[in-house]
Design a protein around this motif. Sequence first.
Motif, PDB file in Angstrom:
ATOM      1  N   LYS A   7       0.818  -1.234   0.000  1.00 14.05           N
ATOM      2  CA  LYS A   7       0.000   0.000   0.000  1.00 14.05           C
ATOM      3  C   LYS A   7       0.843   1.272   0.000  1.00 14.05           C
ATOM      4  O   LYS A   7       0.393   2.321  -0.433  1.00 14.05           O
ATOM      5  N   ARG A   8       2.046   1.207   0.512  1.00 17.44           N
ATOM      6  CA  ARG A   8       2.875   2.413   0.629  1.00 17.44           C
ATOM      7  C   ARG A   8       3.185   3.012  -0.747  1.00 17.44           C
ATOM      8  O   ARG A   8       3.640   2.345  -1.621  1.00 17.44           O
ATOM      9  N   ARG A   9       2.844   4.274  -0.895  1.00 19.81           N
ATOM     10  CA  ARG A   9       3.189   4.999  -2.110  1.00 19.81           C
ATOM     11  C   ARG A   9       3.772   6.359  -1.712  1.00 19.81           C
ATOM     12  O   ARG A   9       3.606   6.806  -0.587  1.00 19.81           O
ATOM     13  N   SER A  10       4.429   7.001  -2.651  1.00 25.16           N
ATOM     14  CA  SER A  10       4.904   8.368  -2.391  1.00 25.16           C
ATOM     15  C   SER A  10       3.747   9.322  -2.617  1.00 25.16           C
ATOM     16  O   SER A  10       3.224   9.416  -3.729  1.00 25.16           O
ATOM     17  N   ILE A  11       3.336   9.999  -1.567  1.00 25.05           N
ATOM     18  CA  ILE A  11       2.196  10.926  -1.624  1.00 25.05           C
ATOM     19  C   ILE A  11       2.732  12.354  -1.554  1.00 25.05           C
ATOM     20  O   ILE A  11       3.461  12.723  -0.625  1.00 25.05           O
ATOM     21  N   ARG A  12       2.335  13.141  -2.561  1.00 24.74           N
ATOM     22  CA  ARG A  12       2.875  14.511  -2.673  1.00 24.74           C
ATOM     23  C   ARG A  12       1.789  15.581  -2.583  1.00 24.74           C
ATOM     24  O   ARG A  12       2.079  16.750  -2.776  1.00 24.74           O
ATOM     25  N   LYS A  13       0.557  15.151  -2.332  1.00 25.12           N
ATOM     26  CA  LYS A  13      -0.531  16.138  -2.149  1.00 25.12           C
ATOM     27  C   LYS A  13      -1.135  15.914  -0.773  1.00 25.12           C
ATOM     28  O   LYS A  13      -1.499  14.785  -0.430  1.00 25.12           O
ATOM     29  N   LYS A  62      14.893  21.644  -6.938  1.00 27.43           N
ATOM     30  CA  LYS A  62      13.760  21.400  -7.847  1.00 27.43           C
ATOM     31  C   LYS A  62      13.009  20.153  -7.397  1.00 27.43           C
ATOM     32  O   LYS A  62      13.618  19.183  -6.959  1.00 27.43           O
ATOM     33  N   GLY A  63      11.685  20.176  -7.512  1.00 25.00           N
ATOM     34  CA  GLY A  63      10.910  18.965  -7.221  1.00 25.00           C
ATOM     35  C   GLY A  63      10.616  18.751  -5.752  1.00 25.00           C
ATOM     36  O   GLY A  63      10.222  17.654  -5.362  1.00 25.00           O
ATOM     37  N   ALA A  64      10.807  19.801  -4.926  1.00 26.89           N
ATOM     38  CA  ALA A  64      10.466  19.672  -3.501  1.00 26.89           C
ATOM     39  C   ALA A  64       9.308  20.594  -3.135  1.00 26.89           C
ATOM     40  O   ALA A  64       8.940  20.722  -1.974  1.00 26.89           O
ATOM     41  N   SER A 108       3.259  10.364   2.727  1.00 28.75           N
ATOM     42  CA  SER A 108       4.600  10.917   2.903  1.00 28.75           C
ATOM     43  C   SER A 108       5.433  10.701   1.653  1.00 28.75           C
ATOM     44  O   SER A 108       5.081   9.896   0.781  1.00 28.75           O
ATOM     45  N   CYS A 109       6.505  11.456   1.564  1.00 30.19           N
ATOM     46  CA  CYS A 109       7.407  11.308   0.414  1.00 30.19           C
ATOM     47  C   CYS A 109       8.832  11.638   0.840  1.00 30.19           C
ATOM     48  O   CYS A 109       9.064  12.545   1.639  1.00 30.19           O
ATOM     49  N   TRP A 110       9.744  10.877   0.309  1.00 30.81           N
ATOM     50  CA  TRP A 110      11.182  11.098   0.520  1.00 30.81           C
ATOM     51  C   TRP A 110      11.617  12.236  -0.391  1.00 30.81           C
ATOM     52  O   TRP A 110      11.355  12.216  -1.595  1.00 30.81           O
ATOM     53  N   ILE A 111      12.296  13.225   0.156  1.00 28.83           N
ATOM     54  CA  ILE A 111      12.882  14.306  -0.652  1.00 28.83           C
ATOM     55  C   ILE A 111      14.396  14.200  -0.507  1.00 28.83           C
ATOM     56  O   ILE A 111      14.945  14.410   0.594  1.00 28.83           O
ATOM     57  N   GLN A 112      15.053  13.866  -1.583  1.00 27.54           N
ATOM     58  CA  GLN A 112      16.503  13.665  -1.535  1.00 27.54           C
ATOM     59  C   GLN A 112      17.232  14.996  -1.410  1.00 27.54           C
ATOM     60  O   GLN A 112      16.953  15.930  -2.167  1.00 27.54           O
ATOM     61  N   ILE A 113      18.150  15.110  -0.486  1.00 24.36           N
ATOM     62  CA  ILE A 113      18.920  16.346  -0.302  1.00 24.36           C
ATOM     63  C   ILE A 113      20.401  16.125  -0.616  1.00 24.36           C
ATOM     64  O   ILE A 113      21.018  16.911  -1.332  1.00 24.36           O
ATOM     65  N   PRO A 155      -2.307   0.742  -4.769  1.00 27.65           N
ATOM     66  CA  PRO A 155      -1.226  -0.044  -4.170  1.00 27.65           C
ATOM     67  C   PRO A 155      -0.416  -0.758  -5.257  1.00 27.65           C
ATOM     68  O   PRO A 155      -0.889  -0.929  -6.383  1.00 27.65           O
ATOM     69  N   HIS A 156       0.784  -1.145  -4.913  1.00 24.11           N
ATOM     70  CA  HIS A 156       1.574  -1.992  -5.820  1.00 24.11           C
ATOM     71  C   HIS A 156       0.882  -3.345  -5.940  1.00 24.11           C
ATOM     72  O   HIS A 156       0.139  -3.749  -5.041  1.00 24.11           O
ATOM     73  N   VAL A 157       1.109  -4.024  -7.054  1.00 25.27           N
ATOM     74  CA  VAL A 157       0.514  -5.361  -7.207  1.00 25.27           C
ATOM     75  C   VAL A 157       1.619  -6.394  -7.442  1.00 25.27           C
ATOM     76  O   VAL A 157       2.643  -6.101  -8.068  1.00 25.27           O
TER      77      VAL A 157
HETATM   78  C1  LIG Z   1      16.481   7.693  -2.258  1.00 22.71           C
HETATM   79  C2  LIG Z   1      15.178   8.275  -2.730  1.00 22.71           C
HETATM   80  C3  LIG Z   1      15.125   9.583  -3.139  1.00 22.71           C
HETATM   81  C4  LIG Z   1      13.918  10.148  -3.552  1.00 22.71           C
HETATM   82  N1  LIG Z   1      13.884  11.478  -3.851  1.00 22.71           N
HETATM   83  C5  LIG Z   1      12.709  12.042  -4.180  1.00 22.71           C
HETATM   84  C6  LIG Z   1      12.637  13.451  -4.371  1.00 22.71           C
HETATM   85  O1  LIG Z   1      13.616  14.182  -4.203  1.00 22.71           O
HETATM   86  N2  LIG Z   1      11.446  13.982  -4.721  1.00 22.71           N
HETATM   87  C7  LIG Z   1      10.315  13.211  -4.882  1.00 22.71           C
HETATM   88  O2  LIG Z   1       9.259  13.771  -5.211  1.00 22.71           O
HETATM   89  N3  LIG Z   1      10.345  11.863  -4.693  1.00 22.71           N
HETATM   90  C8  LIG Z   1      11.508  11.268  -4.327  1.00 22.71           C
HETATM   91  N4  LIG Z   1      11.560   9.924  -4.066  1.00 22.71           N
HETATM   92  C9  LIG Z   1      10.348   9.090  -4.216  1.00 22.71           C
HETATM   93  C10 LIG Z   1      10.431   8.209  -5.466  1.00 22.71           C
HETATM   94  O3  LIG Z   1      10.266   9.031  -6.609  1.00 22.71           O
HETATM   95  C11 LIG Z   1       9.375   7.098  -5.392  1.00 22.71           C
HETATM   96  O4  LIG Z   1       9.641   6.272  -4.280  1.00 22.71           O
HETATM   97  C12 LIG Z   1       9.360   6.239  -6.641  1.00 22.71           C
HETATM   98  O5  LIG Z   1       8.966   7.000  -7.773  1.00 22.71           O
HETATM   99  C13 LIG Z   1       8.414   5.040  -6.517  1.00 22.71           C
HETATM  100  O6  LIG Z   1       7.087   5.446  -6.249  1.00 22.71           O
HETATM  101  P1  LIG Z   1       6.324   4.939  -4.925  1.00 22.71           P
HETATM  102  O7  LIG Z   1       7.111   5.426  -3.745  1.00 22.71           O
HETATM  103  O8  LIG Z   1       4.957   5.565  -4.996  1.00 22.71           O
HETATM  104  O9  LIG Z   1       6.266   3.436  -4.951  1.00 22.71           O
HETATM  105  C14 LIG Z   1      12.744   9.344  -3.619  1.00 22.71           C
HETATM  106  C15 LIG Z   1      12.807   8.022  -3.197  1.00 22.71           C
HETATM  107  C16 LIG Z   1      13.980   7.500  -2.734  1.00 22.71           C
HETATM  108  C17 LIG Z   1      14.006   6.075  -2.208  1.00 22.71           C
END
Ligand SMILES: Cc1cc2nc3c(=O)[nH]c(=O)nc-3n(C[C@H](O)[C@H](O)[C@H](O)COP(=O)(O)O)c2cc1C
Length: 175
Positions: A7-13, A62-64, A108-113, A155-157
């Motif tokens: 179920k875990r996805r990157s949520i940006r909204k 960019k992208g944050a 939640s979403c990971w933002i790489q720094i 979700p992922h399948v």
């Molecule tokens: C190391 C790492 C860095 C990432 N950096 C960014 C980022 O800077 N901005 C962003 O929007 N998403 C970022 N992501 C999220 C990925 O884009 C996302 O995990 C990937 O596209 C797969 O989608 P999902 O998480 O929905 O399965 C990052 C994920 C990881 C693991």
Amino acid sequence: MLDLLYKRRSIRKYASEKLDVDTVQLLLGAALLSPSSRGFQPWQFVAVDDPEVLTQLASCKKGAGFLKDAALGIVILADPEKSDVWIEDASIAATILHLTSASLGLGSCWIQIRERQFSESETAEQNIRRILGIPENLKVTSIISIGYPDEFKSPHVEGDLGFDKVHLNKYGSKF
Ligand SMILES: Cc1cc2nc3c(=O)[nH]c(=O)nc-3n(C[C@H](O)[C@H](O)[C@H](O)COP(=O)(O)O)c2cc1C
């Protein structure tokens, strides 16, 4: 756990709703439970819930931009003097935060720094260091943006998993 992983996805909204103090405490507690090499725990965390500061951080690369609408940003720092594998340790803490958020129904979403630029002359890390007053001995690795989700992602399948990346006993031998 498996259900959560699918179920875990990157949520940006994110919705405008704030997180209560207990939820923030749960999240930070989860991060502090992260395993680390030899138990050195080289990480530190800056929890940012001030919308003005989140807006400043959202411009660090960019992208944050979506960070400005998050209820919380957890900035992950690590001290290379404390561990030679600080990157791995900080990444595990980031992953724990991302998964714990999902387990609580948060997006939640990971933002790489680390290794990212604010501008040609300034790194994203330097930019954040300036905004948050982070001391020079600590590296800024990532930010986890967190909030109540305002988007749904499927979700992922199982059928989409890349099992071609898995080898059995010997490289190139199909699993
Ligand atoms: C190391 C790492 C860095 C990432 N950096 C960014 C980022 O800077 N901005 C962003 O929007 N998403 C970022 N992501 C999220 C990925 O884009 C996302 O995990 C990937 O596209 C797969 O989608 P999902 O998480 O929905 O399965 C990052 C994920 C990881 C693991």
